[in-house]
Design a protein around this motif. Structure first.
Motif, PDB file in Angstrom:
ATOM      1  N   LEU A  32     -42.433  22.916  -0.853  1.00 33.90           N
ATOM      2  CA  LEU A  32     -41.470  22.757  -1.950  1.00 33.90           C
ATOM      3  C   LEU A  32     -41.061  21.300  -2.077  1.00 33.90           C
ATOM      4  O   LEU A  32     -40.508  20.711  -1.145  1.00 33.90           O
ATOM      5  N   GLN A  33     -41.338  20.720  -3.250  1.00 38.20           N
ATOM      6  CA  GLN A  33     -40.948  19.345  -3.521  1.00 38.20           C
ATOM      7  C   GLN A  33     -39.535  19.315  -4.094  1.00 38.20           C
ATOM      8  O   GLN A  33     -39.099  20.255  -4.765  1.00 38.20           O
ATOM      9  N   SER A  34     -38.838  18.237  -3.838  1.00 39.51           N
ATOM     10  CA  SER A  34     -37.429  18.136  -4.245  1.00 39.51           C
ATOM     11  C   SER A  34     -37.236  18.317  -5.742  1.00 39.51           C
ATOM     12  O   SER A  34     -36.271  18.956  -6.181  1.00 39.51           O
ATOM     13  N   ASN A  35     -38.164  17.791  -6.547  1.00 42.51           N
ATOM     14  CA  ASN A  35     -38.001  17.892  -7.996  1.00 42.51           C
ATOM     15  C   ASN A  35     -38.281  19.295  -8.531  1.00 42.51           C
ATOM     16  O   ASN A  35     -38.105  19.564  -9.719  1.00 42.51           O
ATOM     17  N   LYS A  36     -38.746  20.188  -7.657  1.00 41.95           N
ATOM     18  CA  LYS A  36     -39.022  21.566  -8.066  1.00 41.95           C
ATOM     19  C   LYS A  36     -37.918  22.533  -7.637  1.00 41.95           C
ATOM     20  O   LYS A  36     -37.987  23.722  -7.969  1.00 41.95           O
ATOM     21  N   VAL A  37     -36.935  22.040  -6.904  1.00 44.54           N
ATOM     22  CA  VAL A  37     -35.885  22.921  -6.380  1.00 44.54           C
ATOM     23  C   VAL A  37     -35.094  23.578  -7.507  1.00 44.54           C
ATOM     24  O   VAL A  37     -34.909  24.805  -7.533  1.00 44.54           O
ATOM     25  N   LYS A  38     -34.612  22.783  -8.443  1.00 48.75           N
ATOM     26  CA  LYS A  38     -33.793  23.336  -9.527  1.00 48.75           C
ATOM     27  C   LYS A  38     -34.577  24.310 -10.396  1.00 48.75           C
ATOM     28  O   LYS A  38     -34.077  25.418 -10.693  1.00 48.75           O
ATOM     29  N   PRO A  39     -35.812  23.981 -10.840  1.00 46.58           N
ATOM     30  CA  PRO A  39     -36.589  24.962 -11.618  1.00 46.58           C
ATOM     31  C   PRO A  39     -36.825  26.258 -10.856  1.00 46.58           C
ATOM     32  O   PRO A  39     -36.807  27.341 -11.452  1.00 46.58           O
ATOM     33  N   LEU A  40     -37.065  26.174  -9.560  1.00 47.50           N
ATOM     34  CA  LEU A  40     -37.294  27.374  -8.762  1.00 47.50           C
ATOM     35  C   LEU A  40     -36.056  28.257  -8.733  1.00 47.50           C
ATOM     36  O   LEU A  40     -36.134  29.468  -9.000  1.00 47.50           O
ATOM     37  N   LEU A  41     -34.921  27.677  -8.432  1.00 48.46           N
ATOM     38  CA  LEU A  41     -33.694  28.467  -8.292  1.00 48.46           C
ATOM     39  C   LEU A  41     -33.222  29.028  -9.633  1.00 48.46           C
ATOM     40  O   LEU A  41     -32.773  30.178  -9.709  1.00 48.46           O
ATOM     41  N   SER A  42     -33.319  28.216 -10.690  1.00 50.94           N
ATOM     42  CA  SER A  42     -32.859  28.688 -12.000  1.00 50.94           C
ATOM     43  C   SER A  42     -33.848  29.663 -12.622  1.00 50.94           C
ATOM     44  O   SER A  42     -33.469  30.563 -13.369  1.00 50.94           O
ATOM     45  N   GLY A  43     -35.134  29.515 -12.309  1.00 49.81           N
ATOM     46  CA  GLY A  43     -36.154  30.358 -12.922  1.00 49.81           C
ATOM     47  C   GLY A  43     -36.369  31.686 -12.233  1.00 49.81           C
ATOM     48  O   GLY A  43     -36.951  32.600 -12.815  1.00 49.81           O
ATOM     49  N   VAL A  44     -35.893  31.798 -10.999  1.00 55.34           N
ATOM     50  CA  VAL A  44     -36.091  33.031 -10.230  1.00 55.34           C
ATOM     51  C   VAL A  44     -34.752  33.465  -9.623  1.00 55.34           C
ATOM     52  O   VAL A  44     -34.475  33.225  -8.444  1.00 55.34           O
TER      53      VAL A  44
END
Length: 280
Positions: free
Chosen positions: A122-134
């Motif tokens: 998990l890359q840092s710039n993907k944290v927000k999309p992951l949490l908000s999208g799932v």
């Protein structure tokens, strides 16, 4: 760097949240006749799931546990939503994905009672999309440094969701191509998550294994030794610290050596189908 099938508990308070074995799965796994009868009408993935659950059950019994003490994460990397739905309709509820883009695309198309596990780097710039999208993301198994732990902790606080369960990923094979903290650093990282990240819930350790992603007993012993040290440092029992080890090629051995979480992809869904690279 690769992260395939991971890239593919035993105390009541810890294990109550393991949805890997629904009541339907437990009954099918404990009755071979029911498995065979169901397989006649199942699709290939559903039939494969039932076979896997039977093998998990047998391995668990050899280790003195029951199927309800083992979480089976169906690793659906590169697989289409209808195939996931087939496995869901067979009674399974726990799925794992390796890439943020895939899990964000698939999760909204499937029932909300699925327990999603993120099992890739998990890359840092993907944290927000992951949490908000799932919204129904249940766990991130691949926390391998303080930076990603801090980013997850901060983002969860901003979103206002309940604490997220996480595992610390340990590189037990010593390969530079593998993600994960070195075994000697897992105690400090686990302590950081437990003490400095109130929006994260530390719940165990995860490893991938050897070059061909078929681990040896040494990898599993290393992770078990890490658990002993982590539990001593945190003042918790070993039953409160899960071990996520074992994939399609080695999950039975992993269970026999104490794994509480296995990540099984191709054995359930079939070989992965990667898009062919375009050539000029």
């Amino acid at each position: 760097m690769n992260n395939p099938e991971s890239e593919e508990g035993e105390r009541t308070e810890l294990r109550q949240d393991l949805p890997s074995s629904t009541s339907a799965e437990r009954s099918s796994s404990s009755s071979p006749g029911l498995i065979l009868a169901a397989s006649a009408t199942d699709g290939m993935a559903a039939a494969a799931l039932r076979s896997v659950l039977q093998r998990v059950n047998q391995a668990a019994e050899r280790s003195g546990r029951g199927l309800d003490r083992i979480r089976v994460v169906a690793v659906s990397k590169t697989k289409p939503v209808p195939l996931l739905r087939e496995v869901y309709d067979a009674g399974h509820r726990c799925f794992g994905e390796n890439y943020v883009q895939e899990i964000v695309e698939k999760a909204p198309q499937l029932p909300e009672d699925i327990e999603w596990h993120f099992i890739g780097n998990l890359q840092s710039n993907k944290v927000k999309p992951l949490l908000s999208g799932v919204p129904n993301l249940a766990m991130v198994q691949t926390v391998d440094d303080e930076k990603i732990a801090n980013n997850l902790n901060r983002a969860i606080g901003n979103i206002g969701r309940k604490p997220l369960k996480v595992m610390v990923q340990v590189n037990t094979s010593g390969e530079e191509s593998k993600y994960g903290v070195e075994p000697g650093g897992c105690v400090e990282l686990a302590k950081h998550v437990s003490l400095n990240c109130p929006n994260l819930e530390f719940c165990g350790l995860m490893t991938i294994g050897m070059p061909d992603y078929t681990s040896t007993p040494e990898n599993f012993k290393t992770l078990a030794n890490c658990r002993t040290e982590v539990c001593k440092a945190l003042g918790i029992s070993e039953e409160q610290c899960e071990l996520s080890m074992g994939m399609s090629g080695d999950f039975e051995l992993a269970i026999e050596m104490g794994s509480t979480n296995v990540r099984i992809g191709s054995t359930i869904f079939g070989a992965r189908e990667y898009p062919k690279k375009q050539t000029n």
